[in-house]
Design an enzyme around this catalytic site. Structure first.
Site, PDB file in Angstrom:
ATOM      1  N   ASN A   1     -48.635 -42.517 -31.599  1.00 25.40           N
ATOM      2  CA  ASN A   1     -48.395 -41.599 -32.717  1.00 25.40           C
ATOM      3  C   ASN A   1     -49.094 -40.285 -32.357  1.00 25.40           C
ATOM      4  OD1 ASN A   1     -48.454 -40.201 -35.119  1.00 25.40           O
ATOM      5  ND2 ASN A   1     -48.911 -41.986 -36.374  1.00 25.40           N
TER       6      ASN A   1
ATOM      7  N   HIS B   1     -55.473 -46.183 -43.582  1.00 25.22           N
ATOM      8  CA  HIS B   1     -54.529 -47.313 -43.579  1.00 25.22           C
ATOM      9  C   HIS B   1     -54.704 -48.145 -44.852  1.00 25.22           C
ATOM     10  CE1 HIS B   1     -53.726 -46.450 -39.334  1.00 25.22           C
ATOM     11  NE2 HIS B   1     -52.670 -47.212 -39.478  1.00 25.22           N
TER      12      HIS B   1
ATOM     13  N   PRO C   1     -48.621 -37.035 -33.303  1.00 25.38           N
ATOM     14  CA  PRO C   1     -49.102 -36.098 -34.331  1.00 25.38           C
ATOM     15  C   PRO C   1     -50.484 -36.490 -34.874  1.00 25.38           C
ATOM     16  CG  PRO C   1     -46.786 -36.557 -34.680  1.00 25.38           C
ATOM     17  CD  PRO C   1     -47.228 -37.470 -33.586  1.00 25.38           C
TER      18      PRO C   1
HETATM   19  C1  LIG Z   1     -60.312 -41.976 -30.681  1.00 21.58           C
HETATM   20  C2  LIG Z   1     -59.269 -41.256 -29.898  1.00 21.58           C
HETATM   21  C3  LIG Z   1     -59.088 -39.839 -30.427  1.00 21.58           C
HETATM   22  C4  LIG Z   1     -59.713 -41.203 -28.443  1.00 21.58           C
HETATM   23  O1  LIG Z   1     -58.699 -40.616 -27.672  1.00 21.58           O
HETATM   24  P1  LIG Z   1     -58.777 -40.644 -26.071  1.00 21.58           P
HETATM   25  O2  LIG Z   1     -57.620 -39.875 -25.560  1.00 21.58           O
HETATM   26  O3  LIG Z   1     -58.916 -42.046 -25.623  1.00 21.58           O
HETATM   27  O4  LIG Z   1     -60.141 -39.852 -25.839  1.00 21.58           O
HETATM   28  P2  LIG Z   1     -60.831 -39.365 -24.479  1.00 21.58           P
HETATM   29  O5  LIG Z   1     -62.258 -39.726 -24.556  1.00 21.58           O
HETATM   30  O6  LIG Z   1     -60.041 -39.847 -23.311  1.00 21.58           O
HETATM   31  O7  LIG Z   1     -60.785 -37.760 -24.546  1.00 21.58           O
HETATM   32  C5  LIG Z   1     -59.733 -37.060 -25.098  1.00 21.58           C
HETATM   33  C6  LIG Z   1     -59.976 -35.571 -24.938  1.00 21.58           C
HETATM   34  O8  LIG Z   1     -61.321 -35.220 -25.264  1.00 21.58           O
HETATM   35  C7  LIG Z   1     -61.856 -34.421 -24.215  1.00 21.58           C
HETATM   36  N1  LIG Z   1     -63.293 -34.648 -24.114  1.00 21.58           N
HETATM   37  C8  LIG Z   1     -63.928 -35.712 -23.606  1.00 21.58           C
HETATM   38  N2  LIG Z   1     -65.264 -35.531 -23.696  1.00 21.58           N
HETATM   39  C9  LIG Z   1     -65.448 -34.305 -24.252  1.00 21.58           C
HETATM   40  C10 LIG Z   1     -66.600 -33.528 -24.618  1.00 21.58           C
HETATM   41  N3  LIG Z   1     -67.824 -33.989 -24.421  1.00 21.58           N
HETATM   42  N4  LIG Z   1     -66.404 -32.328 -25.197  1.00 21.58           N
HETATM   43  C11 LIG Z   1     -65.166 -31.849 -25.412  1.00 21.58           C
HETATM   44  N5  LIG Z   1     -64.050 -32.527 -25.095  1.00 21.58           N
HETATM   45  C12 LIG Z   1     -64.177 -33.739 -24.531  1.00 21.58           C
HETATM   46  C13 LIG Z   1     -61.131 -34.879 -22.986  1.00 21.58           C
HETATM   47  O9  LIG Z   1     -61.157 -33.892 -21.981  1.00 21.58           O
HETATM   48  C14 LIG Z   1     -59.744 -35.082 -23.519  1.00 21.58           C
HETATM   49  O10 LIG Z   1     -59.096 -33.821 -23.618  1.00 21.58           O
HETATM   50  P3  LIG Z   1     -57.513 -33.651 -23.396  1.00 21.58           P
HETATM   51  O11 LIG Z   1     -56.852 -34.506 -24.442  1.00 21.58           O
HETATM   52  O12 LIG Z   1     -57.284 -32.199 -23.623  1.00 21.58           O
HETATM   53  O13 LIG Z   1     -57.251 -34.128 -22.014  1.00 21.58           O
HETATM   54  C15 LIG Z   1     -57.899 -41.994 -29.939  1.00 21.58           C
HETATM   55  O14 LIG Z   1     -58.068 -43.304 -29.535  1.00 21.58           O
HETATM   56  C16 LIG Z   1     -57.270 -41.971 -31.315  1.00 21.58           C
HETATM   57  O15 LIG Z   1     -56.568 -41.033 -31.639  1.00 21.58           O
HETATM   58  N6  LIG Z   1     -57.487 -43.036 -32.106  1.00 21.58           N
HETATM   59  C17 LIG Z   1     -57.023 -43.149 -33.471  1.00 21.58           C
HETATM   60  C18 LIG Z   1     -55.543 -43.224 -33.496  1.00 21.58           C
HETATM   61  C19 LIG Z   1     -55.039 -43.607 -34.823  1.00 21.58           C
HETATM   62  O16 LIG Z   1     -55.726 -44.040 -35.696  1.00 21.58           O
HETATM   63  N7  LIG Z   1     -53.756 -43.471 -35.011  1.00 21.58           N
HETATM   64  C20 LIG Z   1     -53.140 -43.858 -36.219  1.00 21.58           C
HETATM   65  C21 LIG Z   1     -51.758 -44.134 -35.923  1.00 21.58           C
HETATM   66  S1  LIG Z   1     -50.942 -44.898 -37.274  1.00 21.58           S
END
Ligand SMILES: CC(C)(COP(=O)(O)OP(=O)(O)OC[C@H]1O[C@@H](n2cnc3c(N)ncnc32)[C@H](O)[C@@H]1OP(=O)(O)O)[C@@H](O)C(=O)NCCC(=O)NCCS
Length: 487
Positions: A375, A412, A377
């Protein structure tokens, strides 16, 4: 060992997508690799011709039957480099259709046809003259306009940043409390109507939060450039690369208009930005295809939901198995209906250019990859307005991820419990369980095993949470008699 065999092996190994006979492969190899074999093969051909000419056919046939082995791996071993499993995928689809056809027939024989179009209307309305969910959605405009007017005041500096923040927080908190209080008190609202209106308010909450944050960033940039800024707020745009754009690029605070605000409200994104990327034109065929998909899949979803038997026994876990496959299929169809057909339809209509609504979550080898890709967005919003700001403040990555999942678990639960007027915490626990599950999968499983674990959690975990609510809802509203009758 033959010459052809010598040219194979790990060094010359390439990805094979089909398998042909040895003779064909030899011929193909000869065509693909003319040198250095070609000279030798030419010589061999000459010899062969010569032998044929001499009528020594039997001897030659003897030679070719002797050389019937090549250095090669078995097809199913990974070292073979073979990757075309299209036939296996087709087999899976055929098996899926056949096994579901059996389930479908069994279902029809046992329960008869349960699909009832009239009942669908009753899911939305209890009384045809009272439309509380629609009224609730119309009232949401008050909160949208409040956010816009707060931003306008902040832009001209008639209120301070702190006052603006307090007003925004009040507006955002009301956005969550007002619809839930209305749903809990208005008796004429149905659970489906409640989910729709609460879903709309939740989306608005995320959008208006993003609106507040993005405009604040614009003000920060404006303050940084304040001394140099003398020009007007908006400037005409340069024609875009496709040469068709007649839009104008706006700069802050020229964006604080009703038109810009409502474009963002209807656009299929939760993250605000000035000047969204726009597609050059509305593709009519694409639009019509998405519309047909939307209408057809919606009918299919409603039919499947009505026809799916929900186990109402207290032995819910063993009986849940019978409805797991239809439940999962409903979820998959919902995914396509919402993220591909509906969001693309809206985007095409609004010429909204960014169509990345999902990524290849089906290849997820870890639970976090799944949540970051199914998802987009919501994931984008979480990253931009919650996760990255926390990381920048020095919060530990694990804590930041847990906080995101906690917020997601809250929403949720909020979206399920309030419309059903039943607080059970199944959705909350299901979402929070993703954190230890993610740790377990990333630590102990990888590759195909990780992917299988993600699929199993989707096929088993999600339907169980749904069934828990369905079970409790029926027991509360239709009593134990229904339960006893349906076991
Ligand atoms: C928690 C969540 C946000 C983690 O996402 P992830 O992609 O695994 O996170 P990552 O640690 O790999 O890092 C993502 C980004 O943060 C950046 N980042 C990592 N450490 C950082 C720091 N110290 N400072 C700034 N940015 C940082 C990374 O560079 C990366 O950037 P990019 O997306 O531009 O490449 C994700 O799992 C999520 O969205 N979960 C909830 C989803 C949800 O509930 N959905 C509902 C659907 S019904």
């Amino acid at each position: 060992m033959s010459e052809t065999a010598e040219t194979r092996g790990p060094v010359t190994r390439r990805r094979r997508t089909t398998i042909t006979s040895t003779k064909q492969t030899k011929r193909q190899d000869a065509r693909e690799k003319p040198s250095p074999c070609s000279a030798k093969e030419k010589a061999a051909d000459k010899v062969q011709k010569h032998a044929n000419n001499n009528g020594n056919v039997e001897k030659e046939m003897g030679k070719s039957t002797q050389q019937c082995h090549n250095l090669q791996e078995s097809l199913l071993s990974s070292a073979s480099g073979y990757s075309n499993y299209r036939g296996i995928l087709n087999w899976c689809v055929v098996m899926l259709v056949l096994s579901n056809a059996r389930l479908f027939l069994e279902n029809i024989i046992k329960y008869g046809i349960l699909v009832d179009p009239i009942q669908v209307v009753s899911l939305f309305l209890k009384d045809p003259y009272s439309w509380p969910a629609a009224c609730l959605i119309i009232v949401s405009n008050v909160f949208i306009l409040a956010a816009l007017y707060i931003e306008r005041r902040l832009a001209v500096g008639t209120i301070s940043e702190t006052t603006g923040l307090i007003l925004h927080l009040f507006n955002l908190t009301s956005l969550l409390i007002f619809p839930s209080a209305s749903i809990l008190t208005v008796t004429s609202i149905t659970p489906v109507g409640g989910v729709l209106s609460l879903g709309t308010y939740t989306v608005l909450f995320l959008k208006l939060y993003s609106y507040m944050d993005s405009n604040k960033w614009c003000r920060e940039i404006r303050h940084a450039k304040a001394k140099r800024m003398t020009r007007s707020y908006s400037c005409p745009i340069v024609a875009q690369s496709n040469g068709s754009a007649a839009n104008t690029n706006v700069s802050y605070p020229g964006n604080l208009t009703h038109r810009d605000m409502y474009y963002f409200i209807f656009a299929p994104t939760l993250c605000y930005q000035l000047n969204f990327p726009r597609s050059p034109r509305i593709r009519k065929r694409f639009l019509i295809r998405r519309l047909f998909e939307m209408l057809f899949l919606m009918q299919l979803l409603v039919g499947l939901i009505q026809q799916t038997p929900f186990p109402l026994s207290s032995l819910i876990l063993p009986l849940a198995a019978s409805s797991q496959v239809p439940n999962h299929l409903i979820w998959l169809i919902f995914f396509y209906w919402f993220f591909h057909s509906s969001l693309n339809f809206v985007a095409e209509l609004l010429q909204f250019g960014d169509r990345e609504f999902y990524r290849d979550w089906w290849n997820s080898e870890t639970v976090t990859y799944f949540w970051a890709n199914w998802n987009i967005p919501v994931h984008k919003w979480c990253l931009r307005h919650f996760y990255k700001p926390m990381l920048r403040k020095g919060v530990n990555k694990f804590l930041a991820q847990t906080a995101v999942f906690l917020a997601s678990a809250f929403f949720h639960e909020y979206l399920v419990s309030v419309p059903l007027k039943m607080f059970r915490l199944w959705a909350f626990m299901g979402m929070m369980a993703q954190v230890p599950l993610a740790l377990f999968v990333s630590r102990f499983l990888n590759g195909n095993y990780g992917n299988a674990a993600v699929w199993i959690s989707l096929i088993i975990g999600q339907p169980i949470a749904v069934l828990m609510y369905v079970h409790d809802y029926y027991v509360i509203h239709y009593g134990r008699k229904t339960e006893a009758a349906l076991i």
